[in-house]
Motif scaffolding. Structure first.
Motif, PDB file in Angstrom:
ATOM      1  N   ARG A 129      14.335  15.684 -17.045  1.00  0.00           N
ATOM      2  CA  ARG A 129      14.213  17.007 -17.544  1.00  0.00           C
ATOM      3  C   ARG A 129      14.990  18.177 -17.360  1.00  0.00           C
ATOM      4  O   ARG A 129      15.412  19.143 -17.920  1.00  0.00           O
ATOM      5  N   VAL A 130      15.602  17.993 -16.072  1.00  0.00           N
ATOM      6  CA  VAL A 130      16.512  19.188 -15.745  1.00  0.00           C
ATOM      7  C   VAL A 130      17.899  18.829 -16.279  1.00  0.00           C
ATOM      8  O   VAL A 130      18.710  19.722 -16.887  1.00  0.00           O
ATOM      9  N   SER A 131      18.173  17.439 -16.683  1.00  0.00           N
ATOM     10  CA  SER A 131      19.519  17.227 -17.594  1.00  0.00           C
ATOM     11  C   SER A 131      19.194  17.574 -18.826  1.00  0.00           C
ATOM     12  O   SER A 131      20.098  18.042 -19.355  1.00  0.00           O
ATOM     13  N   ASP A 132      17.814  17.303 -19.474  1.00  0.00           N
ATOM     14  CA  ASP A 132      17.714  17.473 -20.898  1.00  0.00           C
ATOM     15  C   ASP A 132      17.849  19.362 -20.771  1.00  0.00           C
ATOM     16  O   ASP A 132      18.126  19.686 -21.948  1.00  0.00           O
ATOM     17  N   ARG A 150       0.856  -1.064  -0.028  1.00  0.00           N
ATOM     18  CA  ARG A 150       0.020   0.056  -0.060  1.00  0.00           C
ATOM     19  C   ARG A 150       1.028   1.176   0.275  1.00  0.00           C
ATOM     20  O   ARG A 150       0.568   2.292  -0.757  1.00  0.00           O
ATOM     21  N   ARG A 151       1.778   1.276   0.883  1.00  0.00           N
ATOM     22  CA  ARG A 151       2.796   2.411   0.998  1.00  0.00           C
ATOM     23  C   ARG A 151       3.541   2.439  -0.552  1.00  0.00           C
ATOM     24  O   ARG A 151       3.871   3.604  -0.948  1.00  0.00           O
ATOM     25  N   HIS A 152       3.988   1.524  -1.002  1.00  0.00           N
ATOM     26  CA  HIS A 152       4.563   1.511  -2.280  1.00  0.00           C
ATOM     27  C   HIS A 152       3.696   2.110  -3.474  1.00  0.00           C
ATOM     28  O   HIS A 152       4.134   3.063  -4.195  1.00  0.00           O
ATOM     29  N   ARG A 153       2.355   1.827  -3.324  1.00  0.00           N
ATOM     30  CA  ARG A 153       1.507   2.509  -4.302  1.00  0.00           C
ATOM     31  C   ARG A 153       1.251   3.829  -4.055  1.00  0.00           C
ATOM     32  O   ARG A 153       1.092   4.920  -4.859  1.00  0.00           O
ATOM     33  N   GLU A 154       1.389   4.322  -2.804  1.00  0.00           N
ATOM     34  CA  GLU A 154       1.444   5.846  -2.321  1.00  0.00           C
ATOM     35  C   GLU A 154       2.277   6.453  -2.737  1.00  0.00           C
ATOM     36  O   GLU A 154       2.261   7.504  -3.053  1.00  0.00           O
ATOM     37  N   LEU A 155       3.552   5.905  -2.748  1.00  0.00           N
ATOM     38  CA  LEU A 155       4.840   6.718  -3.038  1.00  0.00           C
ATOM     39  C   LEU A 155       5.339   6.911  -4.526  1.00  0.00           C
ATOM     40  O   LEU A 155       5.954   7.534  -4.976  1.00  0.00           O
ATOM     41  N   LEU A 156       4.853   5.925  -5.216  1.00  0.00           N
ATOM     42  CA  LEU A 156       5.043   5.703  -6.595  1.00  0.00           C
ATOM     43  C   LEU A 156       4.728   6.758  -7.482  1.00  0.00           C
ATOM     44  O   LEU A 156       5.943   7.264  -8.061  1.00  0.00           O
ATOM     45  N   PRO A 157       3.731   7.396  -7.405  1.00  0.00           N
ATOM     46  CA  PRO A 157       3.660   8.622  -8.276  1.00  0.00           C
ATOM     47  C   PRO A 157       4.269   9.600  -8.052  1.00  0.00           C
ATOM     48  O   PRO A 157       4.976  10.355  -9.047  1.00  0.00           O
ATOM     49  N   LEU A 158       4.960   9.795  -7.097  1.00  0.00           N
ATOM     50  CA  LEU A 158       5.970  10.955  -6.467  1.00  0.00           C
ATOM     51  C   LEU A 158       7.076  10.561  -6.975  1.00  0.00           C
ATOM     52  O   LEU A 158       7.682  11.207  -7.403  1.00  0.00           O
ATOM     53  N   VAL A 159       7.727   9.518  -6.806  1.00  0.00           N
ATOM     54  CA  VAL A 159       9.133   9.048  -6.922  1.00  0.00           C
ATOM     55  C   VAL A 159       9.020   9.099  -8.781  1.00  0.00           C
ATOM     56  O   VAL A 159       9.883   9.704  -9.166  1.00  0.00           O
ATOM     57  N   THR A 160       8.120   8.530  -9.312  1.00  0.00           N
ATOM     58  CA  THR A 160       7.762   8.764 -10.796  1.00  0.00           C
ATOM     59  C   THR A 160       8.107  10.305 -11.250  1.00  0.00           C
ATOM     60  O   THR A 160       8.987  10.368 -12.056  1.00  0.00           O
ATOM     61  N   LEU A 161       7.534  11.137 -10.685  1.00  0.00           N
ATOM     62  CA  LEU A 161       7.627  12.483 -10.803  1.00  0.00           C
ATOM     63  C   LEU A 161       9.060  12.869 -10.707  1.00  0.00           C
ATOM     64  O   LEU A 161       9.741  13.722 -11.610  1.00  0.00           O
ATOM     65  N   LEU A 162       9.467  12.491  -9.699  1.00  0.00           N
ATOM     66  CA  LEU A 162      11.022  12.866  -9.152  1.00  0.00           C
ATOM     67  C   LEU A 162      11.958  12.629 -10.390  1.00  0.00           C
ATOM     68  O   LEU A 162      12.796  13.309 -10.634  1.00  0.00           O
ATOM     69  N   ARG A 163      11.581  11.373 -10.687  1.00  0.00           N
ATOM     70  CA  ARG A 163      12.655  10.723 -11.812  1.00  0.00           C
ATOM     71  C   ARG A 163      12.441  11.448 -12.989  1.00  0.00           C
ATOM     72  O   ARG A 163      13.575  11.755 -13.716  1.00  0.00           O
ATOM     73  N   GLU A 164      11.099  11.678 -13.379  1.00  0.00           N
ATOM     74  CA  GLU A 164      11.239  12.516 -14.598  1.00  0.00           C
ATOM     75  C   GLU A 164      11.612  14.062 -14.441  1.00  0.00           C
ATOM     76  O   GLU A 164      12.258  14.433 -15.462  1.00  0.00           O
ATOM     77  N   GLN A 165      11.476  14.587 -13.325  1.00  0.00           N
ATOM     78  CA  GLN A 165      12.042  15.883 -13.124  1.00  0.00           C
ATOM     79  C   GLN A 165      13.795  16.139 -13.274  1.00  0.00           C
ATOM     80  O   GLN A 165      14.154  16.893 -13.977  1.00  0.00           O
ATOM     81  N   GLU A 166      14.286  14.934 -12.998  1.00  0.00           N
ATOM     82  CA  GLU A 166      15.688  14.873 -12.608  1.00  0.00           C
ATOM     83  C   GLU A 166      16.223  14.621 -14.473  1.00  0.00           C
ATOM     84  O   GLU A 166      17.299  15.328 -14.773  1.00  0.00           O
ATOM     85  N   GLY A 213      13.246  26.516 -28.409  1.00  0.00           N
ATOM     86  CA  GLY A 213      11.952  25.832 -28.550  1.00  0.00           C
ATOM     87  C   GLY A 213      11.940  24.554 -27.415  1.00  0.00           C
ATOM     88  O   GLY A 213      11.139  24.589 -26.671  1.00  0.00           O
ATOM     89  N   GLU A 214      13.162  23.836 -27.326  1.00  0.00           N
ATOM     90  CA  GLU A 214      13.162  22.694 -26.406  1.00  0.00           C
ATOM     91  C   GLU A 214      13.263  23.218 -25.083  1.00  0.00           C
ATOM     92  O   GLU A 214      12.815  22.907 -24.193  1.00  0.00           O
ATOM     93  N   VAL A 215      14.109  24.328 -24.884  1.00  0.00           N
ATOM     94  CA  VAL A 215      14.130  25.031 -23.374  1.00  0.00           C
ATOM     95  C   VAL A 215      12.758  25.602 -22.932  1.00  0.00           C
ATOM     96  O   VAL A 215      12.609  25.119 -21.771  1.00  0.00           O
ATOM     97  N   GLN A 216      11.978  26.111 -23.934  1.00  0.00           N
ATOM     98  CA  GLN A 216      10.748  26.762 -23.467  1.00  0.00           C
ATOM     99  C   GLN A 216       9.815  25.387 -23.098  1.00  0.00           C
ATOM    100  O   GLN A 216       8.982  25.534 -22.024  1.00  0.00           O
ATOM    101  N   ALA A 217       9.581  24.644 -23.855  1.00  0.00           N
ATOM    102  CA  ALA A 217       8.919  23.224 -23.512  1.00  0.00           C
ATOM    103  C   ALA A 217       9.261  22.655 -22.212  1.00  0.00           C
ATOM    104  O   ALA A 217       8.439  22.127 -21.436  1.00  0.00           O
ATOM    105  N   LEU A 218      10.788  22.332 -21.957  1.00  0.00           N
ATOM    106  CA  LEU A 218      11.114  21.912 -20.890  1.00  0.00           C
ATOM    107  C   LEU A 218      10.941  22.543 -19.509  1.00  0.00           C
ATOM    108  O   LEU A 218      10.472  22.051 -18.672  1.00  0.00           O
TER     109      LEU A 218
END
Length: 368
Positions: A54-57, A36-52, A76-81
């Motif tokens: 996108r910052v690199s991109d 249950r806790r894994h399901r609760e935290l997964l959306p947040l961790v997924t966003l954190l990984r995407e954030q990392e 254009g890429e800078v604006q979208a990111l």
């Protein structure tokens, strides 16, 4: 906020490691809590990984701005990111909002007919039907534990249990007084009457949450009576649990749903423990309300929360404002409560975000 995100990411890693431990599989309760806790935290961790990522991109795209041949594409890429990182920031803010620890618990649901006589009893049955269909649509199960019949096929009181994942989160908004405006079947003049039903939603007490002294509980066994659920037994297996009988603290719980006296006794004691836990929570909240005079009245269980207006085919939730407060009655009463619940949840999130902004003085990651 970044410190809190780091803590939650670390917790997610620990939960993943624990789920891979054979010892966790051997303990059913522990494994259920971990998943249950894994399901609760997964959306947040997924966003954190995407954030990392996108910052690199974004860092790479900014480096290309110095290249005349790539400048237009890089801009254009800078604006979208940058836009996507702002969206991630907002989504993370929502995921970081305080959560109700009771959300994951099963529910004891109590409906009591109020003003309006027989019409209030009929409305109680209508609400029970609505909640049953809503529970089914949410993947939950509603089971009536006890019901007291009233005139014309209504019910003066209904006690039910709602079980399933996040049952309390699905039902907690229903606490309070529900008002119906309609022409009763017994009204010969066609006049609109107003009746009320009080709904209590109690998160089931967990083991050890309430220290119940069985020496203060009287257990009575009797033959089942009335509309106590589908297929009510006719043996002497119904159970009445009376806590501190004859005192101002007296609580009476009846369970007559099961065919087993032992099962009915267990369920009655569970409901009793849940009521005691709710009593303690209510006392604690009352003390807090007294200390915060500006919030007096908010969250009061006796407060009118919703009106079901049959002539206008409209349900109005008085805790909401604008277009969000009105919903089609025929859909809601048929079990379509989800849009109302979603509006209430959004309203709570917005208020929490405003409070967080006031405390933090705003501020963003500035990742871009």
């Amino acid at each position: 906020m970044s410190g809190r995100l780091a803590e939650l990411a670390a917790e997610f890693s620990m939960v993943e490691r624990a789920l891979g431990d054979p010892a966790a599989l051997a303990d059913g309760r522990a494994y259920a809590r971990l998943t249950r806790r894994h399901r609760e935290l997964l959306p947040l961790v997924t966003l954190l990984r995407e954030q990392e990522a996108r910052v690199s991109d974004l860092r790479g795209a900014r480096e290309l701005l110095d290249d005349p041949d790539m400048r237009d594409l890089a801009q254009g890429e800078v604006q979208a990111l940058t836009a996507r990182l702002a969206e991630i920031e907002s989504e993370l803010e929502v995921l970081l909002l305080p959560t109700d620890p009771d959300d994951v618990k099963d529910v004891i649901l109590e409906l009591r007919a109020g003003a309006g006589g027989a019409e209030a009893g009929l409305f109680a049955v209508d609400l029970l039907r609505m909640y049953t269909r809503y529970a089914e649509g949410a993947g939950l199960k509603l089971n009536v534990l006890d019901a007291s019949e009233s005139d014309l096929g209504g019910a003066s009181k209904v006690v039910a249990e709602v079980t399933g994942e996040f049952a309390f989160r699905a039902f907690k908004w229903e606490r309070g007084v529900h008002r119906v405006q309609r022409v009763p079947a017994t009204e010969s003049q066609g006049r609109i009457h107003t009746s009320t039903v009080t709904v209590a939603v109690l998160p089931e007490a967990e083991e050890g949450e309430v220290q119940l002294d069985l020496s203060e509980v009287r257990i009575d066994v009797f033959r089942s009576q009335g509309a106590g659920g589908q297929g009510v037994n006719t043996t002497d297996s119904a159970v009445r649990a009376v806590y501190r009988a004859g005192t101002p603290d007296e609580i009476v719980v009846v369970c007559q749903d099961g065919r087993s006296q032992i099962k009915n006794r267990e369920k009655a004691l569970l409901v009793l423990a849940s009521r005691l836990a709710e009593r303690e929570r209510a006392a604690r909240e009352e003390r807090e309300r007294t200390e915060r005079a500006s919030q007096v009245g908010s969250g009061d269980r006796s407060e009118k929360i919703r009106t079901y207006n049959y002539p206008q085919n409209r349900v109005t939730d008085h805790r909401l404002e604008g277009d969000a407060k009105n919903h089609p009655l025929d859909s809601v009463i048929a079990g379509g409560l989800a849009p109302v619940v979603a509006a209430l949840a959004r309203d709570e999130r917005e208020r929490q975000l405003l409070q967080m902004a006031a405390q933090d003085g705003g501020g963003q990651y500035g990742a871009a």
